[in-house]
Design a protein around this motif. Structure first.
Motif, mmCIF file in Angstrom:
data_model
loop_
_atom_site.group_PDB
_atom_site.id
_atom_site.type_symbol
_atom_site.label_atom_id
_atom_site.label_comp_id
_atom_site.label_asym_id
_atom_site.label_seq_id
_atom_site.Cartn_x
_atom_site.Cartn_y
_atom_site.Cartn_z
ATOM 1 N N VAL A 576 -8.426 14.022 -0.173
ATOM 2 C CA VAL A 576 -8.891 13.709 -1.470
ATOM 3 C C VAL A 576 -10.442 13.970 -0.923
ATOM 4 O O VAL A 576 -10.692 14.711 0.770
ATOM 5 N N ARG A 577 -11.411 14.126 -2.102
ATOM 6 C CA ARG A 577 -13.205 15.234 -1.378
ATOM 7 C C ARG A 577 -13.408 14.222 -0.436
ATOM 8 O O ARG A 577 -13.982 13.561 -0.887
ATOM 9 N N THR A 578 -13.732 14.696 0.634
ATOM 10 C CA THR A 578 -15.384 14.036 1.036
ATOM 11 C C THR A 578 -17.186 13.996 0.021
ATOM 12 O O THR A 578 -16.835 15.389 -0.564
ATOM 13 N N ILE A 579 -17.849 13.084 0.911
ATOM 14 C CA ILE A 579 -18.814 13.511 -0.063
ATOM 15 C C ILE A 579 -19.402 14.484 0.704
ATOM 16 O O ILE A 579 -19.700 14.540 2.139
ATOM 17 N N ARG A 606 -22.368 -1.125 3.673
ATOM 18 C CA ARG A 606 -23.451 0.642 2.935
ATOM 19 C C ARG A 606 -21.779 1.320 2.506
ATOM 20 O O ARG A 606 -20.771 1.252 3.430
ATOM 21 N N LEU A 607 -22.588 1.947 0.785
ATOM 22 C CA LEU A 607 -20.976 3.067 1.156
ATOM 23 C C LEU A 607 -21.744 4.186 0.663
ATOM 24 O O LEU A 607 -23.435 4.610 1.005
ATOM 25 N N ALA A 608 -21.700 4.924 -0.081
ATOM 26 C CA ALA A 608 -22.110 6.291 0.399
ATOM 27 C C ALA A 608 -21.275 7.083 -1.071
ATOM 28 O O ALA A 608 -20.210 6.448 -1.291
ATOM 29 N N ARG A 609 -22.160 7.894 -1.630
ATOM 30 C CA ARG A 609 -21.989 8.941 -3.261
ATOM 31 C C ARG A 609 -22.861 10.649 -2.994
ATOM 32 O O ARG A 609 -23.954 10.216 -2.188
ATOM 33 N N GLY A 610 -22.594 11.224 -3.275
ATOM 34 C CA GLY A 610 -22.697 12.542 -3.627
ATOM 35 C C GLY A 610 -23.889 13.061 -4.810
ATOM 36 O O GLY A 610 -23.017 11.855 -5.136
ATOM 37 N N LYS A 611 -24.461 12.638 -4.612
ATOM 38 C CA LYS A 611 -26.162 13.483 -5.793
ATOM 39 C C LYS A 611 -25.120 14.607 -6.706
ATOM 40 O O LYS A 611 -25.558 14.726 -8.121
ATOM 41 N N ARG A 657 5.614 -6.874 5.904
ATOM 42 C CA ARG A 657 5.080 -6.391 7.596
ATOM 43 C C ARG A 657 3.974 -5.433 7.673
ATOM 44 O O ARG A 657 3.381 -4.660 8.573
ATOM 45 N N GLY A 658 2.926 -5.663 7.140
ATOM 46 C CA GLY A 658 1.708 -5.429 7.076
ATOM 47 C C GLY A 658 1.817 -3.865 6.979
ATOM 48 O O GLY A 658 0.856 -2.830 7.732
ATOM 49 N N PHE A 659 2.493 -3.070 6.138
ATOM 50 C CA PHE A 659 2.341 -1.308 5.777
ATOM 51 C C PHE A 659 1.050 -1.100 5.667
ATOM 52 O O PHE A 659 0.736 -1.798 5.193
ATOM 53 N N GLY A 660 0.296 0.100 6.603
ATOM 54 C CA GLY A 660 -0.848 0.140 6.031
ATOM 55 C C GLY A 660 -0.670 1.744 5.076
ATOM 56 O O GLY A 660 -0.065 2.853 5.276
ATOM 57 N N ASN A 661 -0.758 1.017 3.782
ATOM 58 C CA ASN A 661 -0.585 2.302 2.877
ATOM 59 C C ASN A 661 -1.043 2.979 2.554
ATOM 60 O O ASN A 661 -2.268 3.551 3.132
ATOM 61 N N LEU A 662 -1.204 4.311 1.194
ATOM 62 C CA LEU A 662 -2.422 5.574 1.691
ATOM 63 C C LEU A 662 -3.192 4.611 0.505
ATOM 64 O O LEU A 662 -4.283 5.041 1.344
ATOM 65 N N PHE A 663 -3.200 3.794 0.219
ATOM 66 C CA PHE A 663 -4.416 3.170 -0.301
ATOM 67 C C PHE A 663 -5.794 2.686 0.606
ATOM 68 O O PHE A 663 -7.072 2.742 0.992
ATOM 69 N N SER A 664 -4.494 1.561 1.589
ATOM 70 C CA SER A 664 -5.641 1.181 2.481
ATOM 71 C C SER A 664 -6.231 1.806 3.888
ATOM 72 O O SER A 664 -7.581 2.052 4.009
ATOM 73 N N ASP A 665 -5.985 3.099 3.933
ATOM 74 C CA ASP A 665 -6.312 4.424 4.463
ATOM 75 C C ASP A 665 -7.419 4.601 3.997
ATOM 76 O O ASP A 665 -8.295 4.958 4.247
ATOM 77 N N GLY A 666 -7.363 5.160 2.827
ATOM 78 C CA GLY A 666 -8.241 5.495 2.154
ATOM 79 C C GLY A 666 -9.323 4.521 1.676
ATOM 80 O O GLY A 666 -10.881 5.289 2.077
ATOM 81 N N MET A 667 -9.165 3.389 1.272
ATOM 82 C CA MET A 667 -10.425 2.382 2.230
ATOM 83 C C MET A 667 -11.438 2.651 3.243
ATOM 84 O O MET A 667 -12.496 2.131 3.253
ATOM 85 N N ALA A 668 -10.697 2.450 4.188
ATOM 86 C CA ALA A 668 -11.010 2.592 5.203
ATOM 87 C C ALA A 668 -12.173 3.858 5.329
ATOM 88 O O ALA A 668 -13.114 3.906 6.417
ATOM 89 N N ARG A 669 -11.854 4.783 4.281
ATOM 90 C CA ARG A 669 -12.504 6.076 5.230
ATOM 91 C C ARG A 669 -13.725 5.833 3.782
ATOM 92 O O ARG A 669 -15.240 6.523 4.174
ATOM 93 N N VAL A 670 -13.476 5.144 3.053
ATOM 94 C CA VAL A 670 -14.999 4.601 2.116
ATOM 95 C C VAL A 670 -15.536 4.188 2.789
ATOM 96 O O VAL A 670 -17.102 4.137 2.438
ATOM 97 N N LEU A 671 -15.414 3.066 3.391
ATOM 98 C CA LEU A 671 -16.522 2.097 4.724
ATOM 99 C C LEU A 671 -16.876 3.210 5.411
ATOM 100 O O LEU A 671 -17.879 2.744 5.862
ATOM 101 N N GLU A 672 -16.353 4.281 5.998
ATOM 102 C CA GLU A 672 -16.838 5.321 6.498
ATOM 103 C C GLU A 672 -17.895 6.138 6.397
ATOM 104 O O GLU A 672 -18.216 7.247 6.986
#
Length: 686
Positions: A576-579, A606-611, A657-672
């Motif tokens: 994924v591209r980073t801000i 709080r989230l972030a985006r690039g202008k 079994r609560g498997f952490g998929n790609l989307f959930s890992d990506g959303m954790a990066r969004v919150l970061e």
């Protein structure tokens, strides 16, 4: 529907939402052909009495003079019918073009909230004639004390105040010029690809443009918007007006930017002599030299314009962190694009007559046959630029209008060869290292093309390499050379396939085997057998997620009972591209978004985006990072694999079994606040 209308429909989507019709071009909005496709769809809207049109520019990177004039004409046409046209989803480049040319005063541009997009601050407004110092202070670019000090130095040094502020380092040059433009009532522009019309820029002779230090940007109806470092130089504007028969409106720009662009550009007149008389001689001399004589492109003396252009293209691509360079011929022009962070950006569009010379130069550098234009060719180029060696993989493909060339840039300095720098979450990194520490078994990395699978394998090999271990790789091709690792390259044209090399590698007493990719049944079966007989085997599969690796191998014909014993785990990944850090801005997540994703703390997430800025090609993103899902085989999963499960059964098992998929890992990066929801959704959607 006519054939032409049918073609337009494929390139442009149209949907009625409420009182407005949304029209979305799905490709470039530059050039007469693209414009005609758009106008055909508009005509259909008007025939259906749809007079209120919103154009979604989400898929459009740039617009040209024809498109700007056409949008103004469309606004006039619809207003007479009681309607209007508005623009949404535009990037910052198009927004800046609209501001420079006055298009945004003529047509409403909407921001992401559906409100009128206002690029300039509304709190403090200065008209022409305001003092430069007052503008800079009001914009909080410099304290009043510095302005007072500059005024005192002005008389003693005999310089303009703006130049003093720049020389002292108190204010950036672009900020001073932007304030100067506001003082003079002239827009300021940072010239870069997309902010000028290449075909229009070529209308003014380059010698004249250099002498006057001007660059035509856009021509809208009868008005030419002209970049200049001297916005009050009336004699210059009169000369350009007379030459091009139009009204000139100045646009302020840095002198260095204008001259740099003029020096880099190549018109047909400049190239005529080289193409007709000296190109063959240039290539003959270069062809007789050794590779080292032309590999250091930073030090090439001024010679053939083609040589210099190729060198500057490669230098710019390496500097901007591009992974690929595309040279594409079309009927009326050529196009050069860079792939940066997974997306293509147009760098320049030289005349189509230059394309064969550019391709020939690259073939000479790759030691290929420049006379062969009917068959695809592959080769390698090594250059030394910016203090380091960079490998380029050359690939040509004959097309309708000539040979398309793609250069894959293999920059060792940009390669990630450390598992700790793969940006894995702590939990995923622990699982990945645990898998690599096993003495034998099969570890797979999955994902589509360009998702970083090979990078992860190289990082894993770097983690595992030791003088006490015999590590052998089978690759197609070898991209990075690693110490104390035996690397082998597939050569299918002589029958040396993955499966054949793998059979022989297993007789070489390996501890660890890396297979670049499992493509067919034979390779899969040998890899599984090797994993069962005491070898640690690493490989990749082209599947959308980790679960898909299990079903893909079973579908290939691997026996489930063998796979269940051999498979240690699967790592699924995306990039994924980073801000962009230069234009990053935080904002509060809307309550509906917080509720949709089940985040805690509604109202303070709080989230972030690039202008969008010049550092990131106005995309708002710079650089990429991985998001991962790690599937580790345990006893229960082994039992399930033996039963040859369907994908649905595997997914249900993991969900329980609560498997952490790609989307959930990506959303954790969004919150970061490292990436955005839109970017994670883009790369994880199947």
């Amino acid at each position: 529907m006519s054939a032409s209308a049918d073609t337009a429909a494929k390139a442009i989507t149209r949907i009625r939402i409420g009182v407005a019709t949304h029209v979305a071009p799905t490709r470039s909005f530059s050039g007469n052909e693209a414009l005609q496709e758009f106008l055909l769809v508009v005509d259909e809207c008007i025939e259906s009495r749809e007079f209120k049109i919103i154009i979604d520019f989400a898929a459009v990177q740039t617009i040209d003079s024809l498109a700007i004039s056409a949008l103004m004409d469309l606004q006039d046409r619809l207003m007479k019918l009681g309607g209007w046209v508005k623009v949404s989803g535009h990037n910052s480049i198009i927004g800046e073009v609209a501001e420079i040319t006055g298009l945004s005063d003529y047509i409403t541009f909407l921001n992401s909230n559906g409100e009128r997009d206002r690029r300039q601050p509304d709190d403090v407004s200065f008209g022409p004639g305001a003092r430069l110092g007052d503008i800079l202070v009001a914009r909080k670019l410099v304290p009043q004390a510095k302005i007072d000090e500059a005024l005192k130095l002005q008389d003693r040094l005999g310089k303009r105040m703006g130049q003093i502020l720049i020389d002292k380092g108190w204010v950036a040059e672009n900020d001073v010029l932007r304030a100067l433009g506001e003082q003079l009532g002239v827009p300021f522009v940072r010239i870069r690809p997309g902010l000028f019309d290449p075909e229009l820029a070529a209308l003014l002779e380059r010698g004249v443009a250099r002498r006057l230090c001007v660059l035509p940007l856009f021509r809208v109806r009868s008005v030419l918007y002209l970049a200049t470092a001297k916005p009050q130089d009336m004699p210059t504007f009169e000369e350009v007006s007379e030459r091009l028969q139009c009204v000139v409106r100045p646009v302020l720009a840095r002198k260095e930017d204008i001259l740099k662009l003029l020096n880099e550009s190549l018109s047909i007149d400049d190239m005529q002599f080289d193409m007709v008389g000296d190109v063959d001689e240039d290539f003959t001399v270069i062809e007789n030299l050794q590779l080292d004589d032309y590999s250091t492109i930073d030090e090439v003396a001024a010679g053939s314009p083609v040589v210099n252009l190729v060198n500057s293209i490669i230098q710019r691509a390496v500097h901007d962190g591009a992974s690929d360079i595309h040279l594409e011929p079309f009927r009326t022009h050529s196009r050069i694009r860079f792939r940066i962070d997974g997306l293509l950006y147009e760098f320049t569009a030289p005349r189509v007559e230059l394309h064969p010379a550019l391709v020939s130069r690259l073939k000479v550098m790759a030691n290929l046959d420049i006379a062969e234009r009917r068959m695809p060719q592959d080769g390698r180029i090594q250059v030394h630029t910016q203090g380091r060696s960079v490998d380029l993989r050359f690939s040509s493909l004959p097309g309708l209008y000539g040979e398309k060339v793609v250069l894959r840039i293999l920059d060792k300095n940009q390669a990630i060869l450390d598992v700790n720098k793969l940006n894995m979450a702590d939990a995923n990194l622990a699982i990945f290292k645990d898998l690599l520490d096993a003495s034998h078994g099969l570890i797979l990395v999955t994902g589509p093309t360009g998702s970083g699978k090979t990078t992860s394998l190289y990082a894993a090999l770097n983690y595992l390499k030791s003088i006490e271990k015999n590590i052998v790789t089978i690759e197609d091709p070898v991209e990075y050379q690693l110490d104390i690792i035996n690397q082998n390259e597939v050569r299918e044209h002589i029958g040396l396939t993955f499966a054949k090399i793998l059979k022989h590698v297993l007789r070489q007493d390996p501890d660890i085997v890396m297979v670049g990719e499992i493509r067919e049944r034979e390779t899969a079966e040998i890899a599984v057998q090797a994993a069962l007989t005491g070898h640690l085997v690493l490989s990749t599969l082209h599947t959308n997620d980790a679960v898909g690796a299990v079903t893909r191998l079973i579908d290939m014909g691997v026996e489930p009972y063998l796979l269940s014993s051999a498979l240690l785990g699967v790592a699924g990944q995306r990039l994924v591209r980073t801000i962009c850090p230069s234009c990053k801005a935080d904002f509060l997540a809307p309550p509906e978004i917080v509720e949709q994703y089940g985040w805690q703390g509604a109202g303070d997430v709080r989230l972030a985006r690039g202008k969008g800025c010049e550092e990131c090609y106005d995309s708002g993103y710079k650089g990429r990072m991985g998001i991962h899902e790690l599937l580790k085989t345990d006893g229960d999963l082994q039992k399930l694999i033996i039963s040859s499960p369907s994908r649905d059964e595997l997914t249900e098992y993991l969900d329980g079994r609560g498997f952490g998929n790609l989307f959930s890992d990506g959303m954790a990066r969004v919150l970061e606040r490292r990436t955005t929801i839109e970017e994670v959704s883009r790369v994880t959607s199947i």
